[in-house]
Design a protein around this motif. Structure first.
Motif, short mmCIF file in Angstrom:
data_model
loop_
_atom_site.label_atom_id
_atom_site.label_comp_id
_atom_site.label_asym_id
_atom_site.label_seq_id
_atom_site.Cartn_x
_atom_site.Cartn_y
_atom_site.Cartn_z
N SER A 96 30.29 19.43 9.83
CA SER A 96 30.86 18.58 10.74
C SER A 96 31.44 17.42 10.46
CB SER A 96 29.35 17.71 11.62
OG SER A 96 28.48 18.67 12.20
N ASN A 97 31.49 16.76 9.10
CA ASN A 97 32.26 15.95 8.52
C ASN A 97 33.52 16.56 8.28
OD1 ASN A 97 30.34 14.17 8.92
ND2 ASN A 97 29.62 14.08 6.75
N SER A 98 33.55 17.77 7.65
CA SER A 98 34.94 18.25 7.63
C SER A 98 35.89 18.55 8.70
CB SER A 98 34.61 19.63 6.64
OG SER A 98 34.17 19.48 5.43
N GLY A 110 35.99 16.27 1.94
CA GLY A 110 35.19 15.16 2.22
C GLY A 110 33.82 14.83 1.16
N THR A 111 33.66 15.82 0.45
CA THR A 111 32.50 15.60 -0.74
C THR A 111 33.16 15.31 -1.93
OG1 THR A 111 33.15 17.88 -1.70
CG2 THR A 111 31.24 17.93 0.28
N LYS A 151 35.73 16.67 11.14
CA LYS A 151 36.11 15.50 11.88
C LYS A 151 37.48 15.18 10.88
CE LYS A 151 31.60 13.88 13.24
NZ LYS A 151 30.49 12.88 12.95
N HIS A 152 37.58 15.46 9.71
CA HIS A 152 38.55 14.99 8.68
C HIS A 152 39.80 15.88 9.10
CE1 HIS A 152 36.48 12.72 5.78
NE2 HIS A 152 35.51 13.38 5.81
N ASP A 165 25.86 18.69 7.61
CA ASP A 165 26.43 17.77 7.93
C ASP A 165 27.93 17.84 7.33
OD1 ASP A 165 24.42 16.74 9.39
OD2 ASP A 165 23.80 15.02 8.26
N HIS A 166 27.92 18.25 6.31
CA HIS A 166 28.92 18.63 5.65
C HIS A 166 30.03 19.27 6.44
CE1 HIS A 166 32.14 19.39 2.77
NE2 HIS A 166 32.12 20.65 2.84
#
Length: 153
Positions: free
Chosen positions: A140-142, A29-30, A144-145, A137-138
């Motif tokens: 948490s986003n990962s 996601g980054t 979710k992905h 946050d990275h």
């Protein structure tokens, strides 16, 4: 640094997504992870897998990392050290690692904890790389992905 998320998929399915290097760019996601150089599923400790990367602040922009699986306990845990491969083929690892711990919460739910640990990074590397390289946050986003991939697959 770590984050935890409950995924609406069995642990075996979540683990299979994590063990497939071809999914890592979508999980990340980054935008740094571009694609898997080798697409062989991760199957044993010590296995090396390489990823094509991009970062605007990297001296070359595009670069590769070499990862070494250091935890593989299907379907409960998977993790790897990140490093680089020198021109002579020698692998060096910088002291940081990624680890996913999976706890089945039933037949169709899994608690996943993603840990990014850089405590073993030596001062010589910390002189030119700042840790952590991104905020919490990275992670948490990962997760979710990862959940999206595990549920849709």
């Amino acid at each position: 640094m770590s984050a935890t998320l409950t995924v609406a998929a069995p642990a075996e399915r979540v683990f299979a997504v994590l063990a497939d290097p071809a999914t890592h760019a979508a999980i990340d996601g980054t935008g740094w992870v571009q694609e898997a150089v080798e697409r062989t599923p991760l199957a044993e400790e010590g296995q090396i897998f390489r990823m094509a990367m991009y970062h605007p602040n990297h001296p070359d922009g595009h670069y590769r990392v070499a990862n070494k699986v250091h935890v593989l306990d299907a379907p409960r845990a998977i993790g790897w050290l990140t490093g680089e491969e020198k021109e002579d083929g020698q692998l060096t690892f910088g002291g940081w690692f990624w680890r996913y711990d999976l706890v089945p919460l039933g037949p169709s739910e899994t608690e996943v904890t993603l840990t990014y640990d850089w405590t073993a990074v030596p001062p010589s590397i910390r002189e030119y790389l700042e840790f952590p390289m991104f905020g919490p946050d990275h992670l948490s986003n990962s997760l979710k992905h990862l959940a999206d991939l595990a549920v849709s697959g």
